[in-house]
Each structure stands twice: as structure tokens, then as C-alpha cells.
Design a protein around this motif. Structure first.
Motif, PDB file in Angstrom:
ATOM      1  N   UNK A  78       0.841  -1.075  -0.068  1.00 39.85           N
ATOM      2  CA  UNK A  78      -0.135   0.107  -0.074  1.00 39.85           C
ATOM      3  C   UNK A  78       0.685   1.297   0.033  1.00 39.85           C
ATOM      4  N   UNK A  79       1.865   1.207   0.948  1.00 39.45           N
ATOM      5  CA  UNK A  79       2.636   2.475   0.818  1.00 39.45           C
ATOM      6  C   UNK A  79       3.412   2.649  -0.704  1.00 39.45           C
ATOM      7  N   UNK A  80       3.883   1.398  -1.033  1.00 34.43           N
ATOM      8  CA  UNK A  80       4.503   1.524  -2.453  1.00 34.43           C
ATOM      9  C   UNK A  80       3.659   1.983  -3.457  1.00 34.43           C
ATOM     10  N   UNK A  81       2.382   1.813  -3.332  1.00 33.27           N
ATOM     11  CA  UNK A  81       1.513   2.255  -4.461  1.00 33.27           C
ATOM     12  C   UNK A  81       1.034   3.574  -4.232  1.00 33.27           C
ATOM     13  N   UNK A  82       1.000   3.991  -2.798  1.00 30.92           N
ATOM     14  CA  UNK A  82       0.714   5.319  -2.610  1.00 30.92           C
ATOM     15  C   UNK A  82       1.649   6.177  -3.113  1.00 30.92           C
ATOM     16  N   UNK A  83       3.090   6.061  -2.748  1.00 31.26           N
ATOM     17  CA  UNK A  83       4.425   6.811  -3.038  1.00 31.26           C
ATOM     18  C   UNK A  83       4.212   6.767  -4.649  1.00 31.26           C
ATOM     19  N   UNK A  84       3.944   5.761  -5.387  1.00 29.15           N
ATOM     20  CA  UNK A  84       4.040   5.780  -6.745  1.00 29.15           C
ATOM     21  C   UNK A  84       2.678   6.753  -7.310  1.00 29.15           C
ATOM     22  N   UNK A  85       1.744   6.701  -6.833  1.00 30.20           N
ATOM     23  CA  UNK A  85       0.656   7.602  -7.024  1.00 30.20           C
ATOM     24  C   UNK A  85       0.897   9.019  -6.967  1.00 30.20           C
ATOM     25  N   UNK A  86       1.629   9.367  -5.926  1.00 32.36           N
ATOM     26  CA  UNK A  86       1.930  10.589  -5.356  1.00 32.36           C
ATOM     27  C   UNK A  86       2.877  11.355  -6.495  1.00 32.36           C
ATOM     28  N   UNK A  87       3.882  10.122  -6.803  1.00 31.36           N
ATOM     29  CA  UNK A  87       4.935  10.887  -7.664  1.00 31.36           C
ATOM     30  C   UNK A  87       4.309  11.019  -9.037  1.00 31.36           C
ATOM     31  N   UNK A  88       3.375  10.231  -9.801  1.00 27.23           N
ATOM     32  CA  UNK A  88       2.616  10.539 -10.816  1.00 27.23           C
ATOM     33  C   UNK A  88       1.608  11.865 -10.760  1.00 27.23           C
ATOM     34  N   UNK A  89       0.958  11.979  -9.603  1.00 30.48           N
ATOM     35  CA  UNK A  89       0.355  13.233  -9.397  1.00 30.48           C
ATOM     36  C   UNK A  89       1.274  14.574  -9.267  1.00 30.48           C
ATOM     37  N   UNK A  90       2.417  14.465  -8.823  1.00 36.93           N
ATOM     38  CA  UNK A  90       3.191  15.465  -8.846  1.00 36.93           C
ATOM     39  C   UNK A  90       3.609  15.855 -10.306  1.00 36.93           C
ATOM     40  N   UNK A  91       3.802  14.883 -11.216  1.00 33.79           N
ATOM     41  CA  UNK A  91       4.263  14.884 -12.369  1.00 33.79           C
ATOM     42  C   UNK A  91       3.419  15.685 -13.203  1.00 33.79           C
ATOM     43  N   UNK A  92       2.152  15.215 -13.061  1.00 34.12           N
ATOM     44  CA  UNK A  92       1.028  15.708 -13.812  1.00 34.12           C
ATOM     45  C   UNK A  92       0.920  17.125 -13.246  1.00 34.12           C
ATOM     46  N   UNK A  93       0.918  17.602 -12.044  1.00 36.75           N
ATOM     47  CA  UNK A  93       0.777  18.844 -11.749  1.00 36.75           C
ATOM     48  C   UNK A  93       1.650  19.626 -12.241  1.00 36.75           C
ATOM     49  N   UNK A  94       2.913  19.486 -12.306  1.00 37.95           N
ATOM     50  CA  UNK A  94       4.078  20.292 -12.622  1.00 37.95           C
ATOM     51  C   UNK A  94       3.809  20.284 -14.191  1.00 37.95           C
ATOM     52  N   UNK A  95       3.337  19.344 -15.008  1.00 40.16           N
ATOM     53  CA  UNK A  95       3.098  19.503 -16.397  1.00 40.16           C
ATOM     54  C   UNK A  95       1.961  20.458 -16.862  1.00 40.16           C
ATOM     55  N   UNK A  96       0.941  20.419 -15.774  1.00 39.43           N
ATOM     56  CA  UNK A  96      -0.246  21.180 -16.123  1.00 39.43           C
ATOM     57  C   UNK A  96       0.268  22.660 -15.797  1.00 39.43           C
ATOM     58  N   UNK A  97       0.831  23.160 -14.495  1.00 37.91           N
ATOM     59  CA  UNK A  97       1.109  24.336 -14.374  1.00 37.91           C
ATOM     60  C   UNK A  97       2.315  24.896 -15.360  1.00 37.91           C
ATOM     61  N   UNK A  98       3.070  24.151 -15.935  1.00 38.75           N
ATOM     62  CA  UNK A  98       3.770  24.608 -16.913  1.00 38.75           C
ATOM     63  C   UNK A  98       3.196  24.966 -18.192  1.00 38.75           C
ATOM     64  N   UNK A  99       2.126  23.973 -18.498  1.00 40.25           N
ATOM     65  CA  UNK A  99       1.480  24.383 -19.887  1.00 40.25           C
ATOM     66  C   UNK A  99       0.479  25.533 -19.693  1.00 40.25           C
ATOM     67  N   UNK A 100      -0.145  25.698 -18.380  1.00 41.27           N
ATOM     68  CA  UNK A 100      -0.917  27.015 -18.480  1.00 41.27           C
ATOM     69  C   UNK A 100       0.025  28.127 -18.272  1.00 41.27           C
ATOM     70  N   UNK A 101       1.052  28.088 -17.668  1.00 40.41           N
ATOM     71  CA  UNK A 101       2.061  29.371 -17.716  1.00 40.41           C
ATOM     72  C   UNK A 101       2.377  29.815 -19.090  1.00 40.41           C
ATOM     73  N   UNK A 102       2.748  28.804 -19.884  1.00 37.54           N
ATOM     74  CA  UNK A 102       3.168  28.849 -21.461  1.00 37.54           C
ATOM     75  C   UNK A 102       1.844  29.407 -22.134  1.00 37.54           C
ATOM     76  N   UNK A 103       0.801  29.116 -21.781  1.00 33.42           N
ATOM     77  CA  UNK A 103      -0.615  29.540 -22.453  1.00 33.42           C
ATOM     78  C   UNK A 103      -0.892  30.769 -22.099  1.00 33.42           C
ATOM     79  N   UNK A 104      -0.687  31.029 -20.808  1.00 34.52           N
ATOM     80  CA  UNK A 104      -1.161  32.625 -20.211  1.00 34.52           C
ATOM     81  C   UNK A 104       0.028  33.468 -20.896  1.00 34.52           C
TER      82      UNK A 104
END
Length: 76
Positions: free
Chosen positions: A34-60
Motif C-alpha cells: 500500500x505504501x509503495x502504491x501510494x508513493x507511486x501515485x503521489x509521484x505521478x500526481x506531482x508529475x502531472x501537476x508540474x506539467x499542467x502548471x507549466x502548460x498553463x503558464x506557457x498559454x498565459x
């Protein structure tokens, strides 16, 4: 006699299989997975968030340049 040997070996194999499955359900193993799965999911969420924020800044930046919002003289 052969039938008895077959069922004896089948019972031994089933017993080993069930024991391995029960050991896999041990709380330490479940918690570790469970801890391994949660850590993996947290990493994927962080990657997605940073990608989304970067794309939003470029679009702005693109939109501000297109509509001239960066130019202070046009805000009359």
C-alpha cells in the motif's frame, strides 16, 4: 494406490498454494504494498501537476502577448 498418491500430491500442492497466499496477506506485506502504491501515485500526481502548471503558464504568456496585456500603454 495411484489415485491416493494423486490426491495426496494435489492436497500438498493446494496446501502450499494456500499458505503462500495467506503469507502474502500478512499485514506487513499489505502495508508495504500500500505504501509503495501510494508513493507511486503521489509521484505521478506531482508529475502531472508540474506539467499542467507549466502548460498553463506557457498559454498565459501566449494569450498576454496576443491581446497585448503586457503593454502598459494599452491599459487606458
Amino acid at each position: 494406490m495411484i489415485r491416493r498418491l494423486f490426491y495426496l500430491s494435489l492436497g500438498a500442492l493446494l496446501t502450499l498454494w494456500v499458505m503462500r497466499r495467506l503469507q502474502a496477506l500478512h499485514p506487513n506485506h499489505v502495508a508495504r504494498r500500500t505504501v509503495g502504491g501510494a508513493a507511486s501515485m503521489l509521484g505521478r500526481v506531482r508529475d502531472f501537476t508540474s506539467d499542467a502548471l507549466g502548460e498553463a503558464a506557457e498559454r498565459e504568456i501566449e494569450l498576454r502577448a496576443h491581446f497585448g496585456l503586457d503593454n502598459p500603454e494599452s491599459n487606458d
